[in-house]
Design an enzyme around this catalytic site. Structure first.
Site, PDB file in Angstrom:
ATOM      1  N   GLU A  84       0.788  -1.229   0.000  1.00 30.14           N
ATOM      2  CA  GLU A  84       0.000   0.000   0.000  1.00 30.14           C
ATOM      3  C   GLU A  84       0.823   1.282   0.000  1.00 30.14           C
ATOM      4  O   GLU A  84       0.372   2.292  -0.529  1.00 30.14           O
ATOM      5  CB  GLU A  84      -0.933   0.019   1.229  1.00 30.14           C
ATOM      6  N   SER A 137     -45.050 -20.105  43.246  1.00 29.08           N
ATOM      7  CA  SER A 137     -44.730 -20.719  44.538  1.00 29.08           C
ATOM      8  C   SER A 137     -43.334 -20.421  45.046  1.00 29.08           C
ATOM      9  O   SER A 137     -43.026 -20.733  46.192  1.00 29.08           O
ATOM     10  CB  SER A 137     -44.903 -22.226  44.460  1.00 29.08           C
TER      11      SER A 137
END
Lengths: 779, 190
Positions: A190, A470
């Site tokens: 690059e 419960s």
């Protein structure tokens, strides 16, 4: 000005008026534009610096699970040990030259452990040998000396990071930790002259222009890494001349302010390398995980080359959708590297022959444990601002036990699937949640937010507020038993129908699960069998307000309506809140706030904050002991008894099933000697799942505990509790002569004073052997 | 933790041998309880063990633990695992050098290994008291008591600590009651 009629003589040399006007105009514009150009450049400068530093200094917080502590006698299978080494990314290497390596397998491992700076001191890097025998770590010695080691604390596994909301995910890497082949490839492909140009590379631009003209198209780019970095900071990708000029200017400014190394490092962390749905993949650290499921430092040459390939076009060269293109360009990258001399032709050949190596499916997000990290964030929110959390590089040490978490996720998911199939439920609708904690210490070991725990979706463990049914009952009985003058475990309650009228005149007529009434039952039986009628009568007798006080003592913070329906669990809580409530029971009446975090260090490793163990006695330990005994009975012979089809009775589990109206919610909360777990099953849309606590959540709970090998439960008996043998027929004191007698614990002074008639009888009976044996376990 | 069954079994065997008993048939509930409650006896560093590097001569054993050493029954087997012994040593060292935060962290680490060890809870309570957290110290002493079983000496230390804590909180009446409990325990242990 009108032209004057001039005489014949030649006029003096003077600039014509019109051109003077234009020149003046140009000069004026030029003069005016200098300050505005300067202002503009200053603005660009400010903007690029803000972007650059915003990225640079934003270090996300790193989140760690608990460090595994090894000692001889630890219950740990060699399989789990191998998994731990895998989590820690220890590499097999017989030389053991570097820390983070190991050798061996099966019964014996030799490990070169990494050192780690913990809050309470540094754990040194060292070599040790671990020998396994069956289910336990049998021997722990230094290597090669062979001296016994008392305790070895491995480094904690990294489980995720916390990023700010507005930044995308990053896995930040430092330049000096980046594989040099990556940097070499990047520069070669690059921007060869990166270290020598000043932000722009005129030669490269000229060359690119020339090549592109020759090729009559855009074949080569002439931008430097700096320019590419600047481009990344912009949200849109217009390619106008104006934009390009801006980018060029900003590149120059960047180079003026910052060093090459800083720019390169930021580039490595910022460059756009892929798209995962709506999530952008920025930086090589994250890309490594996204494409290869491995950290950057573990990548090999062909994989590194592939990542560099993506810089030029992440979607165009996406290896999952365009493997051929990706491969071609990867090979090109390898050729460039070889031409440069960075790699040998042999290396290049091998790399080109290698497959692309991308993982089949990208991993979901950057953490395996989103539900748990969610809890961590919430607990941190009270003490840290989101910005600090996400940008200061904090190190967060949590209580997560990855093995427990794996077990929770697996059992929840498998059992839900199996229930769906066996009961013909609509596919993929049944959901669930699980929370596991250490019963004395209050540390959260696992949080499963749904049947697909790895997805960061709705976190049911923390956010599904569901009626508990419960599960509320132990609080009712606890309230009663604390009044030892009035109630004991053998107090008889009437499990008879009742009708209540509320303020509006509506009638409430609760029913038992089996729609029967059972007449006179002991308090213990009423809880163990979860009789609704007896519970409501008891709750009304002690007062709903007092039950709420008890719930507050147990650690329930959510708003509760003081209506009789509360006694049957009309209250809604999250699984985590239920875990907190049962935690106080498991800890003998000592409230310990549940913690997911142990401590926080700053980026340099300096201690910042500890989340400390605190205890506070909030409910009567003697009453807790009695309720715990009743909950053990619930699992032994009550609604939870199917648990012992898969778990050994010796565990003496204390637990409670919970089922809500029309079977919409299925709950089980229970604890053993060292582990507490809460499981909820239900549908998100609140449709009935058709499961009771026993045939739904309890099954998951059983599977889960089966994988965890918990300690048996031996509740601590407070000094003012004594056991007595009671005749089942008369509920008076019994002795060997009574036909059927059961042992019960009593708060001092509340046991019956009289002996039963059979106590003087002749016939030798048998005591409740199971109960006696059970009692002997915890003395 | 998982070591308990192993240690308990070997302790039982050892006791049997020492007392010369034949196989125990009936459930003698007294014997098993004693074994569990002597777990803390291993706290005193065993002189025959080589000292860990860096700790030679540095650890100052707190007075109550020193008393215990004298009263220690030589035949009683040691229950505290070497891992926890090492941590306690480190913690006491930190305490000695007034690194209270580190001492707390180390005791918490030890408690993760042996969550029901009353002595560990007691020592943590002591550090908390030194740190000026009397409320928390008293609660931890109460937690320690819950694991004390028949160990009156541990209860005694805890009640003394609770008395100190209550004094610091200005609860003089409560401190007096706590001292009374301690005194009762002391006279009982004679």
């Amino acid at each position: 000005m009108p032209r004057k009629k001039t005489p014949k003589r030649r006029p003096a040399r003077r600039l014509p008026q019109k051109p003077r006007r234009w020149l003046r105009a140009i000069l004026a514009v030029a003069l005016l534009s200098v300050p505005s150009a300067v202002v503009y450049v200053v603005y660009l400068d400010y903007s690029i610096r803000r972007d650059f530093e915003g990225r640079r200094w934003a270090l996300p917080a790193r989140v760690y699970a608990r460090p595994l502590e090894l000692y001889a006698g630890l219950r740990l299978s060699s399989q789990d040990f191998a998994t731990e080494l895998e989590d820690l990314r220890y590499a097999p290497d017989p030389s053991l030259r570097f820390s983070g390596t190991y050798t061996g397998k099966g019964k014996a491992y030799i490990v070169h452990a990494r050192g780690f700076q913990f809050w309470d001191g540094a754990e040194p890097a060292r070599r040790f040998k671990a020998v396994f025998r069956g289910t336990h770590l049998a021997g722990l010695t230094s290597h090669p000396a062979g001296k016994p080691l008392g305790l070895v604390r491995l480094d904690p596994p990294l489980i995720g990071s916390i990023h700010p909301a507005q930044h995308e995910d990053r896995i930040l890497i430092k330049l000096d930790q980046t594989p040099h082949q990556l940097v070499a490839a990047l520069l070669a492909v690059e921007d060869r002259a990166f270290f020598s140009h000043f932000g722009l590379n005129p030669k490269a631009i000229a060359r690119a222009l020339w090549v592109n003209i020759k090729a009559a198209g855009v074949v080569q780019g002439g931008s430097t890494l700096t320019q590419q970095l600047v481009k990344n900071f912009f949200l849109t990708s217009e390619r106008t001349l104006w934009r390009k000029t801006n980018e060029a200017l900003m590149a120059l400014l960047l180079e003026w302010h910052y060093e090459k190394d800083e720019i390169l490092e930021t580039y490595l962390n910022e460059i756009y390398l892929g798209q995962d749905g709506s999530r952008a993949i920025h930086g090589f650290g994250l890309a490594s995980h996204y494409y290869f499921n491995r950290p950057l430092e573990q990548l090999r040459l062909p994989e590194i080359a592939l990542l560099v390939t993506l810089v030029r076009g992440p979607s165009y060269y996406n290896p999952r959708s365009h493997p051929e293109r990706a491969r071609k360009r990867r090979d090109l990258v390898l050729d460039i590297l070889q031409a440069q001399g960075t790699i040998t032709s042999d290396q290049a050949q091998k790399a080109k022959a290698a497959a692309l190596g991308v993982s089949q499916r990208p991993p979901l997000g950057t953490t395996l444990y989103p539900s748990f990290i969610d809890l961590v964030r919430r607990q941190l929110r009270d003490d840290y601002r989101e910005e600090d959390l996400a940008s200061e590089g904090l190190k967060i040490f949590t209580t997560l036990d990855p093995r427990v978490q794996d077990a929770a996720e697996a059992t929840l998911s498998e059992r839900i699937l199996s229930l769906e199939r066996r009961r013909g439920l609509p596919a993929r609708k049944l959901e669930g949640a699980a929370v596991v904690t250490s019963s004395e210490g209050g540390e959260v070991l696992a949080v499963a937010g749904g049947r697909h725990a790895r997805y960061a979706g709705f976190n049911r463990a923390l956010d599904a507020v569901r009626p508990v049914g419960s599960l509320i009952k132990p609080a009712v009985y606890l309230t009663a038993l604390a009044r030892s003058g009035e109630y004991s475990l053998i107090t008889l309650l009437g499990d008879d129908p009742l009708r209540l009228k509320d303020a509006k005149g509506m009638i409430w007529s609760p029913q038992n699960f089996d729609h029967k009434s059972h007449g006179k039952v002991t308090l213990e039986t009423a809880l163990a069998q979860s009789y609704n009628l007896a519970t409501v009568r008891l709750g009304l007798a002690v007062g709903v307000e007092n039950v709420i006080d008890t719930l507050r003592g147990l650690g329930v913070r959510r708003g509760l309506q003081p209506y009789p329906s509360l006694l049957l669990g009309a209250a809604a809580l999250t699984p985590l809140e239920v875990a907190q409530m049962y935690q106080t029971l498991a800890a003998g009446g000592f409230y310990t706030p549940l913690r997911a975090i142990r401590e926080v260090l700053d980026a340099q490793g300096k201690p910042l904050q500890r989340y400390e163990l605190t205890v506070r006695q909030t409910v009567d330990p003697a009453a807790v002991y009695l309720v715990t005994t009743a909950m053990q009975e619930a699992v032994l012979r009550g609604t939870g008894k199917s648990l012992y089809w898969k778990l050994p009775k010796a565990l003496a589990v204390a637990g409670k099933t919970g089922t809500t109206d029309e079977l919409r919610d299925s709950w089980f909360a229970g604890f053993t000697g060292d582990r507490l777990a809460v499981v909820w099953l239900g549908m998100d849309n609140n449709q009935p799942a058709g499961l009771t606590g026993a045939n739904g959540a309890l099954q998951v709970w059983g599977d889960l505990m089966g994988r965890l090998h918990p300690q048996p439960l031996k509740p601590v008996m407070p000094g003012n509790v004594e056991w007595a043998r009671i005749d089942s027929a008369t509920h008076l004191l019994a002795d060997d002569h009574c036909q059927s007698a059961v042992e019960y614990p009593f708060i001092q002074g509340s046991a019956p004073g009289q002996y039963a008639p059979c106590a003087k009888g002749v016939v030798s009976g048998k005591t409740d052997k199971v109960r006696t044996w059970l009692r002997s376990l915890f003395e | 933790m998982s070591v308990y069954p192993v240690f308990r079994a070997s302790a039982l065997i050892l006791l049997l041998q020492l007392t010369g008993c034949a196989a125990i048939v009936t459930e003698d509930k007294a014997a098993p309880v004693e074994d569990l409650r002597t777990r803390h006896e291993g706290l005193i560093p065993d002189k025959t063990q080589p000292p860990q590097p860096g700790t030679e001569g540095v650890v100052e054993v707190p007075p109550e633990l020193r008393e215990r050493a004298i009263a220690r029954d030589q035949s009683a087997p040691v229950f505290m695992t070497p891992a926890v012994v090492a941590l306690v040593r480190d913690a006491e060292q930190s305490l000695h050098s007034e690194s209270y935060g580190t001492a707390v962290a180390t005791y918490e680490r030890a408690l993760r290994l042996e969550p029901r060890n009353g002595v560990l809870w007691h020592r943590l309570a002591s550090v908390r008291l030194k740190q000026g957290k009397p409320q928390l110290a008293a609660q931890m002493a109460a937690k320690s008591n819950s694991f004390a079983g028949k160990d009156d000496r541990l209860r005694l230390w805890n009640w003394r600590l609770i008395a100190q804590a209550r004094e610091q909180l200005g609860d003089h009446q409560g401190a007096k009651e706590a001292r009374q409990r301690a005194a009762e325990l002391k006279s009982r242990s004679r």
